[in-house]
Design a protein around this motif. Structure first.
Motif, PDB file in Angstrom:
ATOM      1  N   ARG A   1       0.943  -1.223  -0.058  1.00  0.00           N
ATOM      2  CA  ARG A   1      -0.104  -0.045   0.029  1.00  0.00           C
ATOM      3  C   ARG A   1       0.823   1.198   0.160  1.00  0.00           C
ATOM      4  O   ARG A   1       0.557   2.285  -0.759  1.00  0.00           O
ATOM      5  N   GLN A   2       2.102   1.083   0.778  1.00  0.00           N
ATOM      6  CA  GLN A   2       3.043   2.456   0.656  1.00  0.00           C
ATOM      7  C   GLN A   2       3.579   2.603  -0.561  1.00  0.00           C
ATOM      8  O   GLN A   2       3.636   3.786  -1.006  1.00  0.00           O
TER       9      GLN A   2
ATOM     10  N   GLU B   1       1.339   6.850  -7.080  1.00  0.00           N
ATOM     11  CA  GLU B   1       0.287   7.624  -7.252  1.00  0.00           C
ATOM     12  C   GLU B   1       0.840   9.113  -7.330  1.00  0.00           C
ATOM     13  O   GLU B   1       0.582   9.874  -7.880  1.00  0.00           O
TER      14      GLU B   1
ATOM     15  N   GLY C   1       1.084   3.974  -3.001  1.00  0.00           N
ATOM     16  CA  GLY C   1       0.899   5.611  -2.709  1.00  0.00           C
ATOM     17  C   GLY C   1       1.850   6.462  -3.327  1.00  0.00           C
ATOM     18  O   GLY C   1       1.775   7.562  -3.664  1.00  0.00           O
ATOM     19  N   GLU C   2       3.315   5.748  -2.956  1.00  0.00           N
ATOM     20  CA  GLU C   2       4.478   6.463  -3.928  1.00  0.00           C
ATOM     21  C   GLU C   2       4.221   6.765  -5.275  1.00  0.00           C
ATOM     22  O   GLU C   2       4.458   7.796  -5.877  1.00  0.00           O
TER      23      GLU C   2
END
Length: 419
Positions: free
Chosen positions: A87-88, A94, A91-92
């Motif tokens: 998930r991290q 995006e 996020g990076e």
């Protein structure tokens, strides 16, 4: 000459290949970072399916009292951590999709992102391969935490109770002591005391679990075995006492730090016939036994290494317990005087005080309290240890019930059965 050239070129080319491989891999991270993210996403979908399946299996097993395999627990933890990293990373991706250095794309960011995606994909693949468990349970059921369910209405840590509780708790912490006897009159609060002690020492970490069996005047060994086995989530398919005892003993020895409470023992009984391990065996698995009885000699005959009496309540403690359960202020001097006489007739027995106080708590007429004091006075027990003292208090409570239905329900109470 040609052979010499080939001999030189071979190592040079090998060296070049070794140097080119990490460069090529690094360029692949940078150029194909999107492809790496997509490939990671496909594997993550497989991991999510397996993760959800195993979590549901674990929840079902735990609700049934089963213990979970350590490797399953470790896999779920690692899977959760990996999903957090995924998930991290997403996020990076995006946030940094449109990152540029001047007019050029941020190649360093793409390289780092592609490399992380590639490494994470390898971790996810490993987890997917390791997720093929035959079952999530060990096949040994978890002992329910009985101590968290204990609620004893009317319990008050009065002086006599505090002294006995402190002694029991101190003795439980001594390694050389494995069997403790608590004795005292019927209705004095032995059961309440040992339950409270058991719950406390489990919460404090001295024991991992607590199991309990209640005896009768004519105990049936198989019924006692069933009580203990149920609390250990153990099935006893055998039909003979000796085989059931062997299975129960084996199960207790496989456990650690088990507190066994054997309540209300009326006569000597061989603990090994039930399935309780011997003193030395209990010591090796850090387990102990507390037994309660009305008779001092029973403690001695059953090998209690320490015998602890539970004494009657003092006059002041008796009155405080009586007032609390009567839920009256006793503002009238005359009523207060008679109420103290009634409380004194209960002889310092907690159960008697609670029973009588609740039976008379809604009475406002002085004459009603005087009649209760008179009836209790004329039914003095033949001896101090006689159960008549408690019986007369219960009888008074029964006679004050309104209606036959209420009296019928009262007769079904465990207190009435045990007296």
């Amino acid at each position: 000459m040609g052979e010499i050239v080939l001999g030189i070129l071979g190592p040079v080319m090998q060296l070049g290949e070794w140097m080119w491989t990490p460069v090529k891999r690094g360029m692949s991270y940078m150029v194909h970072y999107k492809r790496n993210l997509q490939s990671l996403g496909l594997q993550v979908q497989k991991l999510e399916v397996m993760q959800n399946y195993h979590k549901e299996s674990v929840d079902t097993a735990e609700m049934s009292g089963d213990r979970i395999k350590p490797e399953v627990q470790e896999w779920l933890i690692e899977a959760d951590n990996t999903m957090t990293h995924v998930r991290q990373l997403n996020g990076e991706a995006e946030v940094g999709e449109k990152r540029f250095v001047g007019w050029c794309p941020d190649l360093k960011w793409r390289y780092n992102l592609g490399k992380k995606a590639w490494n994470l994909r390898a971790t996810v693949n490993k987890l997917v391969e390791e997720a093929k468990f035959e079952s999530v349970a060990l096949g040994v059921r978890r002992v329910p935490e009985v101590q968290n369910l204990i609620f004893t209405e009317g319990f008050e840590p009065f002086e006599a109770t505090r002294q006995a509780m402190d002694r029991v708790m101190d003795v439980l912490k001594k390694e050389e002591i494995t069997v403790i006897g608590v004795y005292g009159m019927g209705g004095i609060g032995k059961t309440t005391l040992v339950k409270q002690v058991g719950a406390q020492v489990c919460r404090d970490g001295f024991f991992d679990s607590m199991i309990m069996a209640v005896f009768t005047q004519n105990p049936v060994v198989m019924q006692i075995q069933d009580q203990l086995a149920n609390m250990l989530t153990l099935k006893l398919p055998e039909t003979t006492e000796i085989l059931r005892a062997a299975r129960l003993r084996e199960r207790m020895l496989r456990g650690k730090k088990i507190l066994v409470i054997l309540d209300d023992i009326w006569r000597t009984i061989d603990l090994s016939s039930i399935g309780i391990p011997g003193f030395d065996e209990l010591g090796r698995c850090d387990s102990k036994v507390i037994l309660t009885t009305r008779i001092f000699n029973v403690c001695h005959a059953m090998g209690s290494q320490v015998k602890i009496p539970l004494n009657l309540l003092s006059e002041d403690d008796s009155w405080n317990l009586f007032v609390k359960n009567a839920r009256k202020s006793f503002e009238s001097t005359n009523l207060c005087k008679v109420a103290k006489q009634v409380a004194n007739e209960c002889g310092g027995l907690p159960v008697a005080l609670i029973t009588v106080a609740k039976a008379l708590g809604d009475k406002d007429q002085l004459e009603e309290w005087q009649e209760a004091a008179r009836r209790l006075k004329i039914s003095q027990p033949a001896s101090f240890d006689d159960d008549e003292r408690l019986l007369k208090c219960v009888r008074l409570s029964y006679d004050n019930l309104k209606g036959e239905d209420a009296k019928s329900c009262f007769l079904l109470l465990p207190l009435s059965r045990r007296l």
